[in-house]
Motif scaffolding. Structure first.
Motif, mmCIF file in Angstrom:
data_model
loop_
_atom_site.group_PDB
_atom_site.id
_atom_site.type_symbol
_atom_site.label_atom_id
_atom_site.label_comp_id
_atom_site.label_asym_id
_atom_site.label_seq_id
_atom_site.Cartn_x
_atom_site.Cartn_y
_atom_site.Cartn_z
ATOM 1 N N TRP A 127 -1.344 12.213 -30.116
ATOM 2 C CA TRP A 127 -0.727 12.837 -31.299
ATOM 3 C C TRP A 127 -1.693 13.791 -31.993
ATOM 4 C CZ3 TRP A 127 -2.240 12.177 -36.480
ATOM 5 C CH2 TRP A 127 -1.409 12.829 -37.409
ATOM 6 N N ILE A 128 -2.946 13.370 -32.203
ATOM 7 C CA ILE A 128 -3.884 14.252 -32.914
ATOM 8 C C ILE A 128 -4.208 15.468 -32.059
ATOM 9 C CG2 ILE A 128 -6.038 13.162 -32.113
ATOM 10 C CD1 ILE A 128 -5.323 14.583 -35.635
ATOM 11 N N CYS A 129 -4.283 15.282 -30.746
ATOM 12 C CA CYS A 129 -4.532 16.433 -29.864
ATOM 13 C C CYS A 129 -3.377 17.434 -29.949
ATOM 14 C CB CYS A 129 -4.702 15.966 -28.420
ATOM 15 S SG CYS A 129 -6.222 15.039 -28.121
ATOM 16 N N SER A 130 -2.162 16.923 -29.959
ATOM 17 C CA SER A 130 -1.006 17.810 -30.032
ATOM 18 C C SER A 130 -0.909 18.471 -31.407
ATOM 19 C CB SER A 130 0.274 17.026 -29.724
ATOM 20 O OG SER A 130 1.309 17.888 -29.307
ATOM 21 N N GLN A 131 -1.313 17.740 -32.439
ATOM 22 C CA GLN A 131 -1.355 18.336 -33.776
ATOM 23 C C GLN A 131 -2.327 19.506 -33.811
ATOM 24 O OE1 GLN A 131 1.498 17.280 -35.484
ATOM 25 N NE2 GLN A 131 0.185 17.168 -37.267
ATOM 26 N N LEU A 132 -3.470 19.351 -33.158
ATOM 27 C CA LEU A 132 -4.440 20.443 -33.109
ATOM 28 C C LEU A 132 -3.873 21.624 -32.338
ATOM 29 C CD1 LEU A 132 -7.255 21.520 -33.754
ATOM 30 C CD2 LEU A 132 -8.080 20.455 -31.632
ATOM 31 N N TYR A 133 -3.195 21.351 -31.225
ATOM 32 C CA TYR A 133 -2.558 22.424 -30.456
ATOM 33 C C TYR A 133 -1.569 23.201 -31.328
ATOM 34 C CZ TYR A 133 0.636 24.649 -27.123
ATOM 35 O OH TYR A 133 1.420 25.552 -26.455
ATOM 36 N N SER A 134 -0.735 22.489 -32.059
ATOM 37 C CA SER A 134 0.250 23.141 -32.926
ATOM 38 C C SER A 134 -0.435 23.924 -34.044
ATOM 39 C CB SER A 134 1.199 22.100 -33.532
ATOM 40 O OG SER A 134 1.925 21.445 -32.520
ATOM 41 N N PRO B 87 -10.574 29.635 -31.027
ATOM 42 C CA PRO B 87 -9.699 28.771 -30.219
ATOM 43 C C PRO B 87 -8.319 29.391 -29.992
ATOM 44 C CG PRO B 87 -10.836 27.489 -31.896
ATOM 45 C CD PRO B 87 -11.113 28.926 -32.205
ATOM 46 N N THR B 88 -7.793 29.185 -28.788
ATOM 47 C CA THR B 88 -6.457 29.686 -28.455
ATOM 48 C C THR B 88 -5.604 28.533 -27.951
ATOM 49 O OG1 THR B 88 -7.059 30.211 -26.173
ATOM 50 C CG2 THR B 88 -7.389 31.934 -27.818
ATOM 51 N N SER B 89 -4.301 28.672 -28.112
ATOM 52 C CA SER B 89 -3.393 27.621 -27.653
ATOM 53 C C SER B 89 -3.432 27.486 -26.136
ATOM 54 C CB SER B 89 -1.970 27.915 -28.134
ATOM 55 O OG SER B 89 -1.558 29.209 -27.711
ATOM 56 N N SER B 90 -3.748 28.581 -25.432
ATOM 57 C CA SER B 90 -3.791 28.510 -23.960
ATOM 58 C C SER B 90 -4.913 27.589 -23.483
ATOM 59 C CB SER B 90 -3.983 29.916 -23.379
ATOM 60 O OG SER B 90 -5.192 30.491 -23.847
ATOM 61 N N GLN B 91 -5.988 27.455 -24.281
ATOM 62 C CA GLN B 91 -7.085 26.556 -23.916
ATOM 63 C C GLN B 91 -6.714 25.090 -24.163
ATOM 64 O OE1 GLN B 91 -9.979 28.083 -26.641
ATOM 65 N NE2 GLN B 91 -10.820 29.582 -25.188
ATOM 66 N N LEU B 92 -5.641 24.857 -24.926
ATOM 67 C CA LEU B 92 -5.281 23.503 -25.327
ATOM 68 C C LEU B 92 -3.926 23.068 -24.786
ATOM 69 C CD1 LEU B 92 -6.421 23.691 -29.060
ATOM 70 C CD2 LEU B 92 -7.477 22.310 -27.288
ATOM 71 N N ARG C 259 -0.280 32.805 -34.888
ATOM 72 C CA ARG C 259 0.852 33.545 -35.467
ATOM 73 C C ARG C 259 0.476 34.111 -36.838
ATOM 74 N NH1 ARG C 259 3.849 29.048 -33.446
ATOM 75 N NH2 ARG C 259 3.914 28.144 -35.549
ATOM 76 N N GLY C 260 -0.199 33.321 -37.650
ATOM 77 C CA GLY C 260 -0.556 33.768 -38.997
ATOM 78 C C GLY C 260 -1.514 34.941 -38.990
ATOM 79 N N PHE C 261 -2.527 34.893 -38.147
ATOM 80 C CA PHE C 261 -3.486 36.002 -38.073
ATOM 81 C C PHE C 261 -2.817 37.267 -37.543
ATOM 82 C CE2 PHE C 261 -7.447 33.311 -38.390
ATOM 83 C CZ PHE C 261 -8.049 34.063 -39.369
ATOM 84 N N GLU C 262 -2.016 37.125 -36.500
ATOM 85 C CA GLU C 262 -1.380 38.301 -35.903
ATOM 86 C C GLU C 262 -0.439 38.994 -36.895
ATOM 87 O OE1 GLU C 262 -2.048 39.829 -33.238
ATOM 88 O OE2 GLU C 262 -3.265 38.381 -32.136
ATOM 89 N N SER C 263 0.182 38.225 -37.769
ATOM 90 C CA SER C 263 1.100 38.812 -38.751
ATOM 91 C C SER C 263 0.424 39.069 -40.096
ATOM 92 C CB SER C 263 2.304 37.883 -38.955
ATOM 93 O OG SER C 263 1.897 36.635 -39.491
ATOM 94 N N TYR C 264 -0.876 38.805 -40.173
ATOM 95 C CA TYR C 264 -1.655 38.964 -41.408
ATOM 96 C C TYR C 264 -1.144 38.079 -42.537
ATOM 97 C CZ TYR C 264 -3.190 43.138 -38.885
ATOM 98 O OH TYR C 264 -3.672 43.993 -37.930
#
Length: 1085
Positions: free
Chosen positions: A781-788, A897-902, A795-800
């Protein structure tokens, strides 16, 4: 009265209605032949708006002065200030092998790191080639150059926090990042500061020096004070490339300014003309619109004006009459500026106004100048406002100037640049100050029986923000930039998608302003600044009265140009350089490319132009951003940047814009390091504020910061600033929010301290992230929380939308990592594992690896917002990761960190199941609190469906730990329980207290041995009596006669809500009393 659709203004770079016209207010007029219409005595709608603004401002001030402000969020106690004591040379790395202090202290954390970052060159794009994760992309931007005269306030800190977060994020992504620092020379502001200093210290004014001597004094002051802003930027952690720092008066930048002027003159975009400008008589200079403040007056007001010993009256409307020449009758006109009537040249009426049709072509006689004023007809006049006649003063009014062009009217300047009346007014007024002349004109009108009255008049007064002087529109020969064609290109760039404006709702503002733009006056009558590279030419044996001008990159080039233009020998030409300087906004408009070495084709210009993005406050959309786009496109053939990101204005907690003139600005260093109330009050006292503004500012400080501002630290300030939604409404900044973020910093500190201790206890080498696979459901669960969380950050950075990033990170670290996961794995990490217990050993090792990677990854995610704290903690973590390659020595150059690494850490089922677990824990805790169970850990039963039981069983260790229960018994009365991989428990004890989860799960606590039923019954009975009495009081209020008619609806709603809450709590108490009685019976049996 003028119609609101009066056409384009002459204001520099202006909107459709001149700002000075708006602030002076429209003039109302009446004809003496007819009594004034009822409407003429009413204030106009724009004036009502101004009056309302003044009232709203007054209301806010009264609220500050007389109300009690809730400061619960600012209750704080002084924390121990821990400092880093180890000896370290500037630029050396901090010793992170020293023991970690017990608690977070900003002073300890923030010491030493910035000089080390600088020395290592982490902020330089040249470091890019050393990054293993480097990509072939660049990210460049410039900091909006603050004025060299001032200090940064929290509005600037917001800009820095946002821009640095973006720069650090892209740098960690492997981009080649260039973020250029700079300062603006701030012509008027700097000259005013130095002039005041010389007058105070030496008793001399500017005119007592030669131009060269005065400029030496300015440069001396700049060297003394100019580094303060750079110091603030470094304290804020801004990752700027200081080797490329740019000052707009540097030789290279000055050459760029000269080049721009010459090229634009050559192309016909810059020309010299006579037109109206905003004039400060105190400075004896034209000023830009951004340097004009509007002071709202609700009526008659006495104000201090520079150069006057007595206060001057404003906020009144004077009415006087012009006699019609050659016949009986008169036309009465009204004005807020009776002194300008000496420059009246005509009276305008609407051609369809039947009241004046007989007067078309007639003339009125000026009572003092003995000249005739034609009565002209023009559709710009609004005959429905007032009685429809307007006095025309083309040399002192923007709209009148337009009419003078249309009707070929003369323009008579009756007020000089020093604010005194000119010789055109006659000996009785020549040399008299304009506002003293106002009183003389009124007295003279009374003597000749042409005065028709004076009354209060709501208005907005234009004030020079630099000198406090009242702005005077004056007719001056100046240099102007033709803006129309460049503005069309700027609109086209947005329409075609070449320039993106974020948020998109600013596009409409962009188009509206640029569609109605006027030519831009760039002359300033100052000594400090870029002297205009234009030269007036005197030819031998020439008797022409026409001004002859040339321009050039230097005097030699100008001489050659003059010789070629006028067909004479270069030696015969006499050149006199224009003494004026260029508007500061002209030079700052070149910043995106001049900072890179333009007009030279430097490597920086080739690599980093156009800039990737411009980020700035939305208040600069016209004065800076639009001009950069126009100048950049014209001079380089490219847009200066691809995106424009606007953030909102920062206001104080009372909703007022942060402004030096209001005394409510906050130095970010005061939030970072803390400051006493006494020091805050000293800063207000030292300022040059209006007495009332000073009183309001000091009272606001007393209520907002009764104990001063606590030490919050840079990281807390930056994170809090980025946590506001910057792309929307204005930000009402609360220092209590920053203080709350400091508490979050301490939470991070303590959780890393725990992690370090736990990892040292485990001892075994940690597996890399790519090889770490969680085992238990809570690990998954904590690993998946980090992934999310990583996905949300992307998404937040890309949309500023940085507030979504900070929210996701805050939620993960605080609510997922600290509140849940750390608590759940404490028993796992503390258990002693023997050689024969392989399963527990694996569980412990995996939990340690998951904890390490969650913390380490989170620090990388937070680094763009909290550079100091993340660096300190990340460096500490490296000492326990024996398998890690630490070639990259700073978190600020780690891969983001990127979601693809996780992807291998994504467990959707665990994330879907855990909300049920959280609800069970919440209700279990509520039951414990309801029965005042503190230390005991009772057994708990969950009566639920088989699928729910399976979920709860798989998370039972977490439920027992978080819910503080000894054992979890799962009872499934429904069919299907036999298919469970575990046996269904027996039903819960009869009469045990219970709560409901999700309308389908009943939780029962076995509290027989945990609760003193008799004591609880006494306490609850007392509470029941108190609530019953309050309920009867509330009900009695609703039974008064004519209750619905007498009591406002919102008060009735509040009462109903109160009654409902009391009834609900009473029912809950009665249920608890019944349960306690059941417990007593069960215990006896």
């Amino acid at each position: 009265m003028w119609r609101l659709t009066c056409g384009r203004s002459l204001r520099e770079g202006g909107e459709s209605l001149p700002r000075v016209l708006r602030t002076w207010g429209r003039r109302r007029c009446s004809a003496a032949e007819q009594p004034p219409s009822p409407s003429s005595s009413k204030p106009l709608h724009p004036q009502r708006t101004q009056s309302e603004k003044a009232k709203r401002k007054r209301k806010r001030e009264e609220a500050i002065l007389h109300s009690n402000v809730d400061n619960t969020g600012m209750k704080w106690s002084e924390k121990e200030k821990i400092t880093y004591q180890a000896a370290v040379l500037p630029g050396e790395k901090k010793d992170t092998t020293l023991p970690l202090p017990q608690s977070y202290s900003p002073a300890y954390v923030e010491s030493c790191w910035y000089p080390w970052w600088e020395k290592q060159g982490f902020f330089s794009p040249e470091k890019h080639s050393e990054l293993p994760h480097a990509v072939d992309r660049y990210f460049s931007l410039c900091i909006p150059p603050p004025n060299v005269t001032g200090t940064l306030h929290l509005g600037h800190a917001l800009t820095v926090a946002i821009e640095d977060a973006l720069a650090r994020w892209r740098r960690m992504q492997g981009y080649k990042v260039l973020w250029v620092p700079g300062c603006d020379h701030a012509g008027i502001a700097t000259q005013s500061v130095v002039e005041r200093r010389l007058l105070r210290e030496q008793g001399k004014c500017r005119q007592d020096y030669s131009r060269e001597e005065f400029l030496q004094e300015v440069w001396r002051w700049k060297k003394e004070k100019g580094e303060e802003i750079y110091h603030q930027l470094k304290k804020l952690g801004a990752s700027l490339d200081w080797r490329r720092a740019c000052f707009t008066m540097d030789p290279g930048f000055s050459s760029a300014v000269t080049e721009a002027f010459v090229r634009m003159c050559d192309s016909g975009l810059i020309y010299r003309s006579e037109s109206l400008v905003n004039w400060s008589c105190a400075l004896e200079s034209a000023i830009s619109d951004i340097e004009v403040d509007s002071k709202q007056l609700s009526g008659r007001t006495l104000l201090s004006v520079p150069g006057y010993q007595k206060k001057v009256e404003f906020g009144t409307m004077v009415t006087f009459a012009y006699p019609i020449d050659g016949q009986d009758g008169e036309v009465a006109v009204s004005t807020t500026r009776p002194e300008t009537m000496l420059g009246d040249v005509a009276i305008a009426v609407h051609p369809d106004d039947t009241r004046y049709q007989a007067l078309h072509g007639k003339q009125c006689r000026h009572p003092f100048m003995n000249r005739l004023l034609p009565i002209i007809a023009d559709p710009m006049v609004d005959m429905d406002l007032g009685t429809g006649a307007v006095k025309l003063t083309p040399a002192h009014d923007y709209t009148d100037f337009l009419l003078s062009e249309r009707h070929s009217l003369p323009r008579l300047t009756v007020i000089g640049g020093d604010g005194t009346m000119t010789s055109l007014c006659g000996p009785w007024l020549e040399g008299v100050q304009r506002f003293e002349a106002r009183e003389r004109v009124i007295s003279a009108l009374m003597e000749i029986k042409l005065f028709r009255g004076k009354k209060e008049h709501p208005m907005s007064l234009p004030i020079c923000s630099r000198s406090g002087d009242v702005i005077e529109p004056l007719l001056k020969k100046q240099w102007f930039v033709r803006c129309e064609k460049m503005a069309k290109k700027a609109i086209q760039a947005v329409d075609e998608g070449d320039l993106e404006i974020i948020p998109h709702f600013y596009i409409k503002t962009w188009k509206n302003w640029l569609s109605n733009i006027s030519d831009w006056c760039i002359s300033r009558q100052l000594w400090w600044g870029h002297q205009i590279p234009a030269y007036q030419v005197t030819l031998p044996d020439s008797d022409t009265q026409e001004e002859l001008w040339v321009w050039g990159r230097n005097e030699s080039e100008a001489r050659e140009r003059a010789a070629a233009k006028f067909g004479v020998s270069p030696n015969a030409v006499i050149l006199t350089q224009d003494p004026d300087v260029l508007d500061t906004w002209f030079s700052s408009g070149l910043f995106p490319f001049a900072m890179l070495g333009w007009p030279q084709q430097t490597e920086d210009l080739k690599q980093f132009y156009p800039n990737t993005i411009l980020e700035t406050g939305s208040d600069l959309i016209f004065f800076w951003v639009a001009r950069m786009v126009m100048l950049g496109t014209e001079l380089t053939g490219q847009l200066p940047f691809k995106q424009v990101l606007f953030h909102s204005l920062v206001r104080d907690k009372h909703g007022r814009k942060m402004s030096k003139s209001l005394g409510n600005v906050i130095d970010p260093l005061d939030v970072i390091s803390g400051v006493s109330l006494e020091r805050l009050q000293e800063k207000v006292t030292d300022g040059n504020l209006d007495p009332r503004e000073k009183a309001v500012a000091m009272e606001a400080q007393k209520k907002d910061f009764p104990n001063g501002i606590p030490e919050c630290g840079t990281d807390a300030l930056r994170f809090a600033l980025c946590s506001y939604k910057a792309q929307g409404e204005d930000i009402s900044l609360s220092v209590s929010q920053v203080l709350s973020t400091r508490h979050f910093c301490n939470k991070m500190w303590q959780s890393v301290r725990f992690t370090l201790g736990a990892l040292l206890d485990v001892g075994a080498p940690l597996t890399p992230l790519s090889e770490t696979f969680p085992v238990s459901r809570i690990d998954k669960w904590i690993c998946s929380q980090l992934y999310s969380t990583v996905e949300q950050c992307e998404r937040g950075f890309e949309s500023y939308e940085l507030h979504t990033v900070t929210s996701a990170l805050h939620s993960f670290w605080l609510h997922s990592l600290c509140d849940v996961y750390l608590e759940c794995i404490k028993p796992v990490l503390k258990q002693q594992v023997t050689g024969n217990d392989g399963e527990r050993a694996v569980e412990k090792k995996v939990a340690a690896a998951v904890l390490y990677h969650c913390v380490s990854t989170s620090l990388c995610l937070l680094s763009p917002f909290m550079p100091f704290l993340t660096e300190e903690l990340w460096q500490r973590l490296q000492t326990v990761d024996l398998m890690r390659n630490t070639a990259q020595t700073s978190v600020c150059v780690q891969p983001y960190p990127t979601s693809s690494q996780l992807v291998h850490w994504h467990f959707p089922q665990e994330e879907a199941d855990f909300p049920l677990v959280q609800e069970v824990v919440r209700v279990a805790r509520a039951l414990r609190a309801q029965y005042h169970i503190t230390k005991e850990r009772p057994d708990m039963w969950a009566v639920c469906m088989p699928d729910q039981a399976q979920t709860l069983h798989s998370f039972s260790p977490a439920i027992c730990i978080l819910g503080r229960v000894s054992n979890l018994h799962l009872y499934c009365p429904q069919e299907g329980a036999t298919s469970l991989p575990f046996a269904s428990a027996l039903p819960p004890p009869e009469g045990s207290p219970f709560g409901v989860v999700d309308h389908s799960v009943q939780l029962h606590l076995d509290v027989q041995n945990c609760v003193n039923a008799d004591k609880q019954i006494i306490l609850l009975s007392q509470r029941k009596d108190t609530l019953h009495h309050r309920l009867q009081q509330a009900l009695s209020q609703t039974r008064v006669p004519n209750y619905k008619e007498k009591v406002p609806q919102h008060i009735r709603q509040e009462t109903e809500n109160k009654i409902a809450a009391l009834e609900q709590e009473l029912k809950s108490i009665e249920d608890r009393l019944l349960a306690l009685e059941s417990i007593k019976k069960a215990s006896k049996s």
